[in-house]
Design an enzyme around this catalytic site. Structure first.
Site, PDB file in Angstrom:
ATOM      1  N   HIS A 160      -9.037  -2.324  -5.348  1.00 43.41           N
ATOM      2  CA  HIS A 160      -7.963  -2.597  -4.397  1.00 43.41           C
ATOM      3  C   HIS A 160      -6.934  -3.556  -4.985  1.00 43.41           C
ATOM      4  O   HIS A 160      -5.729  -3.408  -4.729  1.00 43.41           O
ATOM      5  CB  HIS A 160      -8.498  -3.154  -3.084  1.00 43.41           C
ATOM      6  CG  HIS A 160      -7.407  -3.329  -2.076  1.00 43.41           C
ATOM      7  ND1 HIS A 160      -6.914  -2.265  -1.342  1.00 43.41           N
ATOM      8  CD2 HIS A 160      -6.649  -4.410  -1.738  1.00 43.41           C
ATOM      9  CE1 HIS A 160      -5.920  -2.697  -0.582  1.00 43.41           C
ATOM     10  NE2 HIS A 160      -5.743  -3.988  -0.799  1.00 43.41           N
ATOM     11  N   HIS A 175       0.822  -1.212   0.000  1.00 45.33           N
ATOM     12  CA  HIS A 175       0.000   0.000   0.000  1.00 45.33           C
ATOM     13  C   HIS A 175       0.857   1.262   0.000  1.00 45.33           C
ATOM     14  O   HIS A 175       0.568   2.215  -0.732  1.00 45.33           O
ATOM     15  CB  HIS A 175      -0.946   0.014   1.198  1.00 45.33           C
ATOM     16  CG  HIS A 175      -1.907  -1.126   1.214  1.00 45.33           C
ATOM     17  ND1 HIS A 175      -2.724  -1.385   2.298  1.00 45.33           N
ATOM     18  CD2 HIS A 175      -2.177  -2.089   0.298  1.00 45.33           C
ATOM     19  CE1 HIS A 175      -3.457  -2.455   2.035  1.00 45.33           C
ATOM     20  NE2 HIS A 175      -3.138  -2.901   0.836  1.00 45.33           N
ATOM     21  N   ASP A 186      -2.954  -2.878  -5.186  1.00 47.91           N
ATOM     22  CA  ASP A 186      -1.906  -3.821  -4.812  1.00 47.91           C
ATOM     23  C   ASP A 186      -0.935  -4.058  -5.966  1.00 47.91           C
ATOM     24  O   ASP A 186       0.288  -4.107  -5.765  1.00 47.91           O
ATOM     25  CB  ASP A 186      -2.521  -5.159  -4.406  1.00 47.91           C
ATOM     26  CG  ASP A 186      -3.041  -5.182  -2.978  1.00 47.91           C
ATOM     27  OD1 ASP A 186      -2.764  -4.233  -2.214  1.00 47.91           O
ATOM     28  OD2 ASP A 186      -3.738  -6.154  -2.630  1.00 47.91           O
ATOM     29  N   HIS A 194      -0.148 -11.002  -5.179  1.00 42.71           N
ATOM     30  CA  HIS A 194       1.231 -10.566  -4.967  1.00 42.71           C
ATOM     31  C   HIS A 194       2.246 -11.526  -5.592  1.00 42.71           C
ATOM     32  O   HIS A 194       3.204 -11.101  -6.232  1.00 42.71           O
ATOM     33  CB  HIS A 194       1.503 -10.440  -3.471  1.00 42.71           C
ATOM     34  CG  HIS A 194       0.535  -9.551  -2.762  1.00 42.71           C
ATOM     35  ND1 HIS A 194       0.424  -8.204  -3.040  1.00 42.71           N
ATOM     36  CD2 HIS A 194      -0.371  -9.819  -1.795  1.00 42.71           C
ATOM     37  CE1 HIS A 194      -0.505  -7.683  -2.261  1.00 42.71           C
ATOM     38  NE2 HIS A 194      -1.003  -8.629  -1.511  1.00 42.71           N
TER      39      HIS A 194
END
Length: 306
Positions: free
Chosen positions: A235, A78, A239, A262
């Site tokens: 969101h 973030h 990311d 991720h």
């Protein structure tokens, strides 16, 4: 020209996964310094951890970077997205614990403080990483792709069984402050059914209804509901920008993620840099600089909800 923050900005909070209290400061740094974390609680050995893709360890729930001494900082995505989205290329981030504070679960608190402090130009040109050919990676869960583009653009697709999220897709050109206007206030989210499983393995210990969107079937349990009807996919894009910032310089390319996270985004960067003819590093001219994510962004563009 390259940039840094005009003055130090400070944050306090708790880690999303550790639940531990933490204080963090984003400090000015010189040109070509890059983004580097410094663990101020580490007294012996190397406490500096560069925010680079080859320092990242695979984790499905957050991005963690580790130096050669084993010193780590986790859940950096973030604040990395905030720096990239505000066009900050150099900073020393001092932190007194192993995890970045979660704040409200979005990047908006970081963005607001960075833009309030101001972004200063340094006396060195920006170098950008231009994607020249398409690279793609897959897992059993999804895939991610990075191909040539004139700026940084993104397509993202998600599909969750909970109807409160369901299938969502969004496309965005991240030039000229689009991250600040459209993505920065979107919060991390999870399924209520997964909370106990995460806590059983020592994750989400700092998660609350105030720093995450929790859904159960077709119901949003978090007070106040959603900030956007498609907050979840926004969101995921937030990311992805934070994870792409581990390239070490602004990217010129088109990112597409299908149920990506991720791990996939880091795999994608590793694939790109393992393909010598797949990219080139070039100095940034005025026209190109105007197409980068942080160009021309101003504090009043931050969504009021955050």
């Amino acid at each position: 020209m390259q940039t840094s923050v005009q003055s130090t900005v400070r944050f306090t909070g708790i880690g999303l996964h550790t639940g531990l209290p933490v204080a963090m400061s984003i400090c000015p740094a010189p040109a070509d310094h890059g983004i580097v974390f410094e663990r101020s609680d580490i007294r012996l050995g190397n406490a500096h951890v560069p925010a680079l893709f080859d320092h990242a360890e695979q984790s499905p729930l957050c991005t963690m970077i580790v130096n050669q001494s084993g010193v780590s900082v986790s859940t950096i995505e973030h604040v990395m997205a905030a720096l990239a989205g505000c066009g900050v290329h150099n900073a020393l981030i001092r932190i007194d614990g192993p995890e970045v504070p979660v704040m409200d679960g979005s990047a908006a608190p970081f963005v607001r403080s960075i833009l309030s402090a101001g972004v200063k130009r340094l006396s060195a040109p920006i170098r950008v990483i231009e994607v020249l050919s398409t690279v793609e990676v897959h897992t059993a869960q999804g895939w991610a792709r990075l191909g040539p583009a004139n700026g940084l653009t993104m397509d993202f697709h998600i599909d969750f069984e909970d109807k409160a999220i369901g299938k969502q897709s969004k496309s965005l050109n991240l030039a000229n402050g689009a991250f600040v206007r459209e993505l920065c206030d979107s919060r991390t989210f999870c399924r209520a059914a997964d909370v106990e499983a995460m806590r059983a393995v020592g994750k989400a210990l700092g998660g609350t209804m105030d720093n995450a969107v929790v859904v159960d079937g077709d119901t949003v349990l978090s007070p106040g509901g959603l900030r956007h009807t498609n907050e979840a996919v926004r969101h995921k894009m937030l990311d992805a920008l934070g994870d792409l910032a581990l390239a070490g310089a602004p990217l010129l390319g088109h990112y597409e993620g299908h149920k990506a996270g991720h791990t996939l985004t880091n795999m994608l960067l590793r694939e790109l840099f393992a393909t010598p003819d797949g990219y080139r590093i070039r100095d940034c001219d005025t026209d190109l600089a105007a197409r980068l994510p942080g160009a021309g962004v101003e504090a009043h563009e931050i969504p009021a909800v955050a």
